[in-house]
Scaffold this motif. Structure first.
Motif, PDB file in Angstrom:
ATOM      1  N   LEU A   1       5.306   2.934  -7.821  1.00 23.58           N
ATOM      2  CA  LEU A   1       4.727   2.089  -8.861  1.00 23.58           C
ATOM      3  C   LEU A   1       5.694   1.908 -10.027  1.00 23.58           C
ATOM      4  CD1 LEU A   1       2.286   0.587 -10.111  1.00 23.58           C
ATOM      5  CD2 LEU A   1       1.571   2.794 -11.073  1.00 23.58           C
TER       6      LEU A   1
ATOM      7  N   GLY B   1      -2.409   0.546 -11.122  1.00 21.70           N
ATOM      8  CA  GLY B   1      -1.894   1.645 -10.316  1.00 21.70           C
ATOM      9  C   GLY B   1      -2.506   2.976 -10.701  1.00 21.70           C
TER      10      GLY B   1
ATOM     11  N   MET C   1       0.837   0.670  -4.101  1.00 19.50           N
ATOM     12  CA  MET C   1       1.510   0.623  -5.405  1.00 19.50           C
ATOM     13  C   MET C   1       2.501  -0.532  -5.484  1.00 19.50           C
ATOM     14  SD  MET C   1       0.236   2.888  -7.340  1.00 19.50           S
ATOM     15  CE  MET C   1      -0.360   4.555  -7.594  1.00 19.50           C
TER      16      MET C   1
ATOM     17  N   PRO D   1       3.845   8.116  -4.587  1.00 22.02           N
ATOM     18  CA  PRO D   1       3.163   6.865  -4.972  1.00 22.02           C
ATOM     19  C   PRO D   1       3.481   6.414  -6.399  1.00 22.02           C
ATOM     20  CG  PRO D   1       1.647   8.353  -3.865  1.00 22.02           C
ATOM     21  CD  PRO D   1       2.877   9.145  -4.158  1.00 22.02           C
TER      22      PRO D   1
ATOM     23  N   CYS E   1       1.787   4.305  -1.146  1.00 17.34           N
ATOM     24  CA  CYS E   1       3.088   3.750  -1.538  1.00 17.34           C
ATOM     25  C   CYS E   1       3.098   2.232  -1.379  1.00 17.34           C
ATOM     26  CB  CYS E   1       4.202   4.382  -0.705  1.00 17.34           C
ATOM     27  SG  CYS E   1       4.441   6.153  -1.015  1.00 17.34           S
TER      28      CYS E   1
END
Length: 350
Positions: free
Chosen positions: A67, A305, A277, A63, A274
Motif C-alpha cells: 500500500l 487501505g 492494497m 500488505p 497485497c
C-alpha cells in the motif's frame, strides 16, 4: 515502459517493507532486550532473536508495504506527469494496473512462503531457544495447561527438557456426548515410537454406581498428539497450517474449532491482501495533482487501505469466535475491497 513502472513502484514497495520491518523490529526489541540482557545472552542473543522474528515481521508488513510503496510510487509518476504522457501514448489505467500487478504478486508469494514455511519453523526455534535459556527459577514456575484431544480433556505441565516430555499429566476420557468415563493420572509422559509412555499411571474408571481404580508401572497412551502440537500448545506462537489441520483432526487444541477453521482460510486469504492494497492505490496514479485533487485521492486511498485492515481483522475475530462461517470471515474483506478498487478504476476510466 513496464520496466520503468516496475523500477519506480517496486523500489518504493521494497523501501516501505524495510522501514516497516525495521520499526516493528525496534518495537519488539524494546520489550525483550532487557530480559535478553538479564539472561546474559549479550549482543549475539539480541541478533539471534531479531533473526528468528524477521520472517513473522515480513509476513505482517507485506500488505502495508504494498500500500505505502504503491502510493508513493504512483504519486511520483503522477506528479512528474509520467502517467499523463503514458496515457497520451494510448496506455489505459487497466494496462498500468496490469504492469504493477507482478509486484503485488511477488509480495504475495513472499508472504505466503513466510506464513506457511519459514515463519512457523522460526517460531518453533525461537520458542525452544527462549525456553532453554530461561533461568531455572522461571522454568520451575511453569503452570499447567488444559487442552483437548478429540473428546478427551488433558491437563499437563510442559517439561523444561523439551516437547517430548510432559509432567503432571491427567487425562479425562469422555464419551462423544461429554460423559466422563475414565481418568488417568501420571507423573510424566515421554514420547517415543509414536506413543506417550505414562509413568506410574493411576487409572480410575467410572461406571454407573461405582468407580474402579488401578495402577501400573507404565502405560502407553496412543494418540495423535505429537511433540510439534505440544510446542504449539505451550509456546503460544502463531499456528501453522499443519498445526491447524492437526487440531481439527483431534490431535490437540486449546481453542474452539471455529478458530482453527478460520485460521486455515486465513492462510489462503492473507496473501491476497497485497493485491487488494495495489488495487486500492491505483487511483492515485490516475489522479490530477495539478488541480489539487491528487492529495485528496492519496488520503482516500490510504484511508481505504487502513480501513481494509481493520475490517479484515473484525471479520477474522467474528469467524474465530464462531459467529460467522470461516470462509466468510476470511474472504469477505478481500472480496469487498477488491471490488471497491476495481470499481474505482472503472469509474476513473469512464
Amino acid at each position: 515502459m513496464t520496466g520503468h513502472i516496475t523500477k519506480v513502484v517496486g523500489f518504493q514497495i521494497l523501501a516501505a517493507l524495510l522501514v516497516l520491518v525495521g520499526v516493528l523490529q525496534v518495537l519488539d526489541l524494546l520489550d525483550v532486550t532487557t530480559e535478553i540482557v538479564q539472561r546474559q545472552l549479550g549482543p549475539g542473543g539480541v541478533a539471534w532473536y531479531s533473526l528468528l522474528r524477521l520472517p513473522r515481521l515480513v509476513e505482517q508488513s507485506a500488505p502495508l508495504a504494498v500500500l505505502a510503496g504503491a502510493l508513493f510510487g504512483f504519486t511520483r509518476l503522477a506528479r512528474n506527469s509520467e502517467v499523463t504522457a503514458m496515457r497520451a501514448a494510448g496506455m489505459s489505467g487497466y494496462r498500468l494496473t496490469a504492469m504493477a500487478l507482478p509486484l503485488a504478486g511477488a509480495m504475495m508469494l513472499a508472504q505466503l512462503l513466510m506464513s506457511t514455511l519459514v515463519a512457523p519453523a522460526a517460531d518453533q526455534t525461537l520458542a525452544r531457544w527462549w525456553r532453554d535459556t530461561a533461568p531455572a527459577a522461571q522454568r520451575a514456575a511453569t503452570e499447567p495447561r488444559t487442552f483437548r484431544i478429540g473428546t478427551d480433556i488433558v491437563v499437563a505441565t510442559p517439561s523444561p527438557t523439551g516437547a517430548e516430555r510432559l509432567d503432571g499429566v491427567t487425562i479425562y476420557r469422555r464419551t462423544p456426548d461429554g460423559q466422563l468415563i475414565q481418568t488417568i493420572a501420571a507423573r510424566t509422559a515421554v514420547y517415543r515410537d509414536g506413543a506417550w509412555a505414562l509413568a506410574q499411571p493411576q487409572v480410575r474408571t467410572v461406571a454407573p454406581g461405582q468407580v474402579q481404580t488401578g495402577s501400573a508401572s507404565e502405560l502407553l497412551w496412543r494418540t495423535d498428539l505429537a511433540p510439534a502440537e505440544v510446542e504449539a500448545i505451550f509456546s503460544q506462537t502463531q499456528i501453522s497450517p499443519g498445526v491447524a489441520v492437526a487440531a481439527l483432526e483431534g490431535a490437540g487444541s486449546v481453542r474452539p474449532r471455529s478458530y482453527y477453521q478460520t485460521q486455515l482460510q486465513r492462510f489462503a486469504a492473507d496473501p491476497i491482501a497485497c493485491v487488494v492494497m495495489l488495487l486500492l492505490a491505483v487511483p492515485v496514479a490516475l489522479a490530477n495533482f495539478r488541480s489539487g485533487r491528487g492529495g485528496v485521492t492519496l488520503v482516500i486511498c490510504l484511508a481505504a487501505g487502513l480501513l481494509f485492515l481493520v475490517i479484515d481483522g473484525v471479520f477474522t475475530a467474528i469467524g474465530e469466535s464462531g459467529l460467522a462461517p470461516a470462509w466468510l470471515a476470511a474472504w469477505a474483506a478481500p472480496v469487498l475491497f477488491s471490488a471497491a478498487g476495481v470499481s474505482a478504476l472503472l469509474n476513473l476510466e469512464g
